[in-house]
Design a protein around this motif. Structure first.
Motif, PDB file in Angstrom:
ATOM      1  N   CYS A  80       0.827  -1.255   0.107  1.00  0.00           N
ATOM      2  CA  CYS A  80       0.004  -0.002   0.033  1.00  0.00           C
ATOM      3  C   CYS A  80       1.026   1.211   0.184  1.00  0.00           C
ATOM      4  CB  CYS A  80      -0.844   0.100   1.244  1.00  0.00           C
ATOM      5  SG  CYS A  80       0.183   0.222   2.802  1.00  0.00           S
ATOM      6  N   PRO A  81       0.495   2.228  -0.483  1.00  0.00           N
ATOM      7  CA  PRO A  81       1.003   3.512  -0.507  1.00  0.00           C
ATOM      8  C   PRO A  81       1.147   4.015   0.941  1.00  0.00           C
ATOM      9  CG  PRO A  81      -0.971   4.114  -1.343  1.00  0.00           C
ATOM     10  CD  PRO A  81      -0.832   2.448  -1.172  1.00  0.00           C
ATOM     11  N   ARG A  82       1.780   5.120   1.259  1.00  0.00           N
ATOM     12  CA  ARG A  82       2.009   5.737   2.394  1.00  0.00           C
ATOM     13  C   ARG A  82       1.195   6.643   2.773  1.00  0.00           C
ATOM     14  NH1 ARG A  82       6.699   3.617   5.355  1.00  0.00           N
ATOM     15  NH2 ARG A  82       8.029   2.307   3.854  1.00  0.00           N
ATOM     16  N   GLY A  83       0.650   6.984   3.959  1.00  0.00           N
ATOM     17  CA  GLY A  83       0.397   8.268   4.242  1.00  0.00           C
ATOM     18  C   GLY A  83      -1.271   8.513   4.073  1.00  0.00           C
ATOM     19  N   ASN A  84      -1.826   7.439   3.596  1.00  0.00           N
ATOM     20  CA  ASN A  84      -3.185   7.782   3.465  1.00  0.00           C
ATOM     21  C   ASN A  84      -4.163   6.904   3.963  1.00  0.00           C
ATOM     22  OD1 ASN A  84      -2.924   6.124   1.634  1.00  0.00           O
ATOM     23  ND2 ASN A  84      -3.054   7.452  -0.068  1.00  0.00           N
ATOM     24  N   ALA A  85      -5.433   6.818   3.681  1.00  0.00           N
ATOM     25  CA  ALA A  85      -6.419   5.837   4.270  1.00  0.00           C
ATOM     26  C   ALA A  85      -6.042   4.464   3.927  1.00  0.00           C
ATOM     27  CB  ALA A  85      -7.711   6.217   3.589  1.00  0.00           C
ATOM     28  N   ALA A  86      -5.339   4.357   2.772  1.00  0.00           N
ATOM     29  CA  ALA A  86      -5.081   2.904   2.321  1.00  0.00           C
ATOM     30  C   ALA A  86      -4.185   2.460   3.052  1.00  0.00           C
ATOM     31  CB  ALA A  86      -4.451   2.913   0.915  1.00  0.00           C
ATOM     32  N   GLU A  87      -3.253   3.148   3.731  1.00  0.00           N
ATOM     33  CA  GLU A  87      -2.344   2.609   4.654  1.00  0.00           C
ATOM     34  C   GLU A  87      -3.085   2.051   5.897  1.00  0.00           C
ATOM     35  OE1 GLU A  87       0.665   5.415   5.710  1.00  0.00           O
ATOM     36  OE2 GLU A  87       2.090   3.735   6.625  1.00  0.00           O
ATOM     37  N   MET A  88      -3.932   2.915   6.241  1.00  0.00           N
ATOM     38  CA  MET A  88      -4.543   2.335   7.487  1.00  0.00           C
ATOM     39  C   MET A  88      -5.114   1.267   7.614  1.00  0.00           C
ATOM     40  SD  MET A  88      -6.021   6.017   8.650  1.00  0.00           S
ATOM     41  CE  MET A  88      -7.036   5.432   9.979  1.00  0.00           C
ATOM     42  N   VAL A  89      -5.843   1.069   6.373  1.00  0.00           N
ATOM     43  CA  VAL A  89      -6.530  -0.094   6.020  1.00  0.00           C
ATOM     44  C   VAL A  89      -5.641  -1.388   5.995  1.00  0.00           C
ATOM     45  CG1 VAL A  89      -7.875  -1.383   4.466  1.00  0.00           C
ATOM     46  CG2 VAL A  89      -8.420   0.795   4.914  1.00  0.00           C
ATOM     47  N   ALA A  90      -4.559  -1.085   5.305  1.00  0.00           N
ATOM     48  CA  ALA A  90      -3.453  -2.190   5.250  1.00  0.00           C
ATOM     49  C   ALA A  90      -3.111  -2.619   6.515  1.00  0.00           C
ATOM     50  CB  ALA A  90      -2.288  -1.841   4.285  1.00  0.00           C
TER      51      ALA A  90
END
Lengths: 632, 335
Positions: A202-212
């Motif tokens: 996942c990329p860093r620093g956004n909602a996707a990271e939290m989900v991951a």
């Protein structure tokens, strides 16, 4: 993963309907009749997968909503398929008290917590019905499969996990936690049904990271608990022959905001954009008759016709990703073949009649019966074919009407050029001020794409000019505020997304279609040919799957739930290119990206790609969310 | 293969699943996944392949613990008996279903027998018997289903609508199962006819040579009479046997043809019944949406009317005028 996710989910549902015993192929088994009770979540999950006929084949005589008035049917078992929420549990307890059915098989879409289980138990005790509750199961099916390789997380309360909810400026931490938990729950159920533990990037620093992070934690805990894990070797299933683990790419919607606004040219994406496509069902409004209603009477209601676009529809499966003119031609071809077959059957009937009078010989009879049987047995197929052709003719005509009235082909061409940064022949201002080229919304979409994809923001004077033109056309400017903020934010983070080189070649004004005098008169509509190009999401997937090194994806985080301890590094341990991948977009996705991924997978041999998103919205809905965000 | 089967303690205290409510859940390994239908052959069934989790035993343990707590406080109510009063509809439907599955099994046996193509091991007697039995069964099932439908219709007004739909659906599904079984039976009979024809043609090939002697013998009757007689008697015997064999075959074929015709008529009846109640291919959310749409439309119409009525000042004035007129009439003329 030899079986697609749709097959796996259907198999899981069928197994559940068979009282959670694996279904036998033996048709000699005695039929057992049951009643199916679901809530709105269950309804959304079941309706794209199983038709009413298939439910009947499995012995379901009645299917009812949980919160409707239900009469007691005292001697049939009831199968419940609901989410474990408070109201549902209360209603189940009420049913137990009212003794509606003979036995209760409770299946919860996602795992039920211990306290709610105790609630049901106490209600069952109070109603003296403990031995009636025969089974309680956690089904882990909290996602909706729309296509063989596409899934959506939810449909019912999608405002809660929409792009707007995730990105609004005044979001509270608890809300964010709740949203993340919902998304992670759905993804966890997806992987349990799939039977594979992925490698997450996942990329860093956004909602996707939290989900991951959350998903990794949940998978890891489940794997650690060796006794109760859902992912032991047996769950992998007999159908999984590959020993490689799939790659799970989490992307955030903020990566690419232009694609949801883009006007499109492929069949399925057009239907979603222009008509009302909901859970694989298209609703068309048919305009009322031309007669004037008598004075004083109520206005005539427009009748709505809805069609189902299913997996059994071969024409749909073949053409859902084709550009629209190709679809029109193919419908015409299908119609011609169908007419030829119909004539064949009619000819057979007339021959039969003639021969029957002349020759009464028994030897001829057997031949005739054979021919007649084959003609009769092919009749249902012919009727089915006709129904499908009618369906697609109606749908394609409706889409064509929209294209012609809104000049969508012009928009499409222009946007493709914008996104590929090639030279444009018409200026943006011309299109915006053109009064009969599309609705105000179309113009706004075009302008937003221009704004998003331009390297430098337009100068103040230009901007004012555009704004004035837009307001004259009747557009709402609030999405623009949000896009400005977004652009400023992403500029700080990374370079703006590159949309790759694409080209759109117009193939002349009049296609062959018009010359054959078909129903689809596409005069004035350019026959545009799509050249293959990659959207940002596809490019990222390409880099990650083939382990290419690219500044965009190099600092993506790497999670492997099977490793003993998590690491903060972004160095992948696995050096081989992946064969299977799942792309999930947090914040919403659409059919254009899906189609792009499908094309990418087709171009690369042996790779399978699946697409998922937290919600599926059309450009209209996305614009609404953007304007809500822009008004804050 | 079933590596998940454990022999340790049933319950585990480790809270593995941490949902949003952070409760500790007792997750129990499904030791013996109870199956509703007993399975004789292992390769078709893989019970450990399920992507769901069985919480039934957890539920039962919770119930027991709650019951233990409540036992002192409440008196024990009579528990529902396992033997429940089932309506005669359900009993009849179950019986029909059982008969249907038995007939299906017989039909499968018949299929296997009819497909055999060997010339000499032809179990004609058994096939005929089975055919007769299956035909009787289909007829009786047809009658039973017709009875069931009558029963359902006679109860039309008394039951609630869900029970009505449920009963109708059961009848329709039984009818469709019977229809598919009849069509299978018909195709089995057709296969059998084909095989008989093939066998007959092969037999004719083999028995071509003996029949050629007969015209020759008859012409030389005067000469070697005793030898002729012997041979001709042999030929006559063979001929008789062949004739009776052929006769048998002809009878069987005629039987088959009549059965097919009867089946055709049953088929028509069934098709008629099924068509009456056939449901079109639809999805489960169709009706719900329709109903909601209709209710919404009705609601808007009523609202509109209400608005028009409530805003209609002229209506109020007219009503008042009429009231006043009546008042005057009564007061003035009857005072």
């Amino acid at each position: 993963m030899a079986a697609s996710i749709r097959e796996k989910q259907t198999a899981a549902l069928k197994r559940m309907l068979n009282f959670n015993a694996p279904p036998l192929k033996n048709t000699a088994a005695e039929p057992v009749w049951k009643v199916l009770i679901y809530d709105r979540f269950g309804q959304d999950i079941i309706s794209p997968l199983l038709s009413v006929k298939e439910l009947r084949d499995m012995g379901i005589t009645l299917h009812l909503l949980l919160h409707s008035d239900r009469d007691p049917i005292p001697d049939v078992p009831a199968i419940y398929f609901v989410m474990p929420t408070e109201e549902n549990i209360d209603r189940i307890c009420q049913d137990l008290r009212n003794q509606l059915y003979e036995s209760y098989y409770l299946n919860f879409i996602s795992a039920i917590s211990r306290s709610k289980l105790e609630d049901i138990a106490s209600a069952a005790l109070a109603a003296n019905a403990v031995n009636l509750v025969t089974k309680v199961f956690d089904q882990y099916l909290n996602f909706i499969t729309l296509e063989d390789d596409m899934f959506v997380l939810c449909n019912q309360n999608k405002e809660q996990i929409s792009y707007h909810a995730i990105n609004k400026p005044d979001i509270m931490d608890t809300e964010m936690e709740g949203i993340m938990d919902t998304i992670v729950d759905g993804l966890f159920c997806y992987f349990v049904t799939l039977g594979a533990v992925p490698i997450i990037r996942c990329p860093r620093g956004n909602a996707a990271e939290m989900v991951a992070v959350k998903l990794d934690k949940k998978l890891r805990e489940n794997l650690r608990d060796a006794r109760n894990s859902l992912f032991t070797g047996d769950t992998m299933g007999a159908g999984q022959f590959s020993f490689q683990r799939p790659l799970f790419v989490l992307a955030d919607r903020n990566l690419d905001l232009a694609t949801p606004l883009h006007h499109t040219w492929t069949y399925q994406a057009l239907i979603h954009d222009v008509l009302d496509l909901y859970l694989n069902r298209v609703s068309l409004e048919e305009s009322p008759g031309s007669e004037a209603s008598p004075a004083g009477a109520r206005p005539k209601k427009k009748s709505k016709k809805s069609y189902d676009l299913t997996a059994a529809d071969k024409f749909w499966q073949k053409h859902k990703g084709s550009p629209f003119p190709e679809v029109a031609e193919s419908v015409q071809e299908e119609l011609d073949t169908y007419r030829a077959q119909e004539d064949e059957v009619k000819r057979l009937k007339s021959i039969m009649g003639l021969e029957g009078e002349d020759d009464g010989a028994i030897s001829m009879l057997s031949d005739n019966t054979a021919k007649l049987t084959s003609a009769v047995s092919s009749l249902p197929e012919l009727l089915e074919k006709k129904r499908l052709i009618d369906l697609h003719t109606n749908v394609a005509t409706a889409v064509l009407d929209h294209i012609k009235s809104r000049k969508l082909d012009v928009y499409f061409e222009y946007e493709e050029k914008l996104m590929s940064k090639s030279t444009m022949d018409k200026s943006l201002l011309d299109i915006i001020s053109d009064p009969d080229a599309g609705t105000p919304e179309d113009k706004m979409r075009l302008f937003l794409i221009y704004y998003i994809t331009s390297q430098q923001p337009p100068s103040e004077g230009d901007l004012e000019q555009y704004k004035k033109a837009l307001i004259d056309a009747g557009c709402d400017l609030s999405p623009l505020n949000y896009i400005k903020q977004w652009k400023a934010f992403t500029k700080m983070a990374a370079a703006p997304a590159n949309y790759g080189n694409s080209g759109v070649k117009p193939m002349g004004l009049f296609s062959r279609v018009m010359n054959t005098g078909s129903q689809f008169v596409m005069e004035g509509v350019k026959n545009l040919v799509l050249k293959q190009h990659n959207l940002p999401v596809t490019r990222i997937l390409d880099n990650l799957m083939d382990m290419k090194s690219n500044p965009e994806t190099d600092d993506y985080r790497y999670f492997d739930p099977k490793m003993l301890r998590g690491s903060e590094s972004s160095i992948p341990r696995n050096k081989n290119p992946f064969q299977e991948a799942i792309v999930f977009v947090v914040g919403g996705g659409n059919y254009i990206e899906y189609q792009n991924l499908v094309d990418y997978a087709k171009a690369k041999q042996g790779k399978r790609v699946m697409y998922g998103c937290s919600e599926l919205f059309s450009a209209t809905q996305f614009m609404k969310q953007l304007s809500q965000l822009g008004q804050k | 293969m079933n590596a998940r089967r454990r022999h340790g303690p049933k319950s585990s205290q480790e809270g593995v699943y941490t949902g949003p409510s952070q409760t500790q859940s007792q997750l129990v390994q499904p030791l013996d996944t109870p199956q509703a239908i007993p399975v004789p052959h292992a390769p078709l069934v893989d019970t450990s392949n399920m992507s769901c989790r069985d919480r039934t035993s957890e539920f039962e343990s919770v119930c027991k613990s709650l019951q233990g707590r409540q036992n002192g406080a409440q008196d024990i109510k009579p528990v529902h008996n396992a033997v429940r009063q089932r309506s005669d509809f359900t009993l009849m439907a179950k019986r029909i279903g059982r008969d249907l599955s038995n007939t299906f099994a017989k039909l499968e046996k018949l299929t296997i027998l009819a497909k055999r193509k060997s010339l000499f091991d032809d179990k004609a007697v058994e096939i005929d018997e089975l055919t007769y039995i299956v035909k009787q069964d289909i007829n009786s099932l047809n009658k039973q289903i017709a009875q069931l439908q009558e029963l359902v219709r006679s109860r039309n007004g008394q039951n609630n609508r869900h029970l009505q739909t449920h009963s109708n659906t059961i009848v329709v599904s039984l009818q469709s199962k019977l229809a598919s079984m009849s069509s299978d039976f018909k195709s089995v009979l057709e296969v059998r006819t084909e095989n008989l024809k093939q066998q007959k043609s092969r037999q004719e090939q083999f028995s071509q040579s003996p029949t050629n002697y007969l015209p020759a013998d008859n012409s030389n009757k005067a000469d070697i009479s005793i030898d002729m007689d012997l041979r001709s008697s042999q030929q006559m015997q063979l001929l008789n046997e062949k004739e009776s064999y052929i006769q048998d075959r002809a009878n069987t074929m005629q039987n088959i043809e009549s059965t097919i015709v009867e089946l055709g008529s049953i088929f028509q009846q069934l098709a008629h019944m099924v068509k009456e109640q056939e449901e079109t291919v639809q999805r489960i959310d169709a009706n719900v949406e329709d109903t909601q749409l209709n209710v919404d439309l009705a609601h808007t119409e009523i609202l509109k009317y209400f608005q028009s009525v409530s805003n209609n000042r002229w209506l109020l004035i007219k009503i008042f005028l009429i009231l006043i007129i009546f008042f005057f009439i009564f007061v003035v003329f009857l005072a």
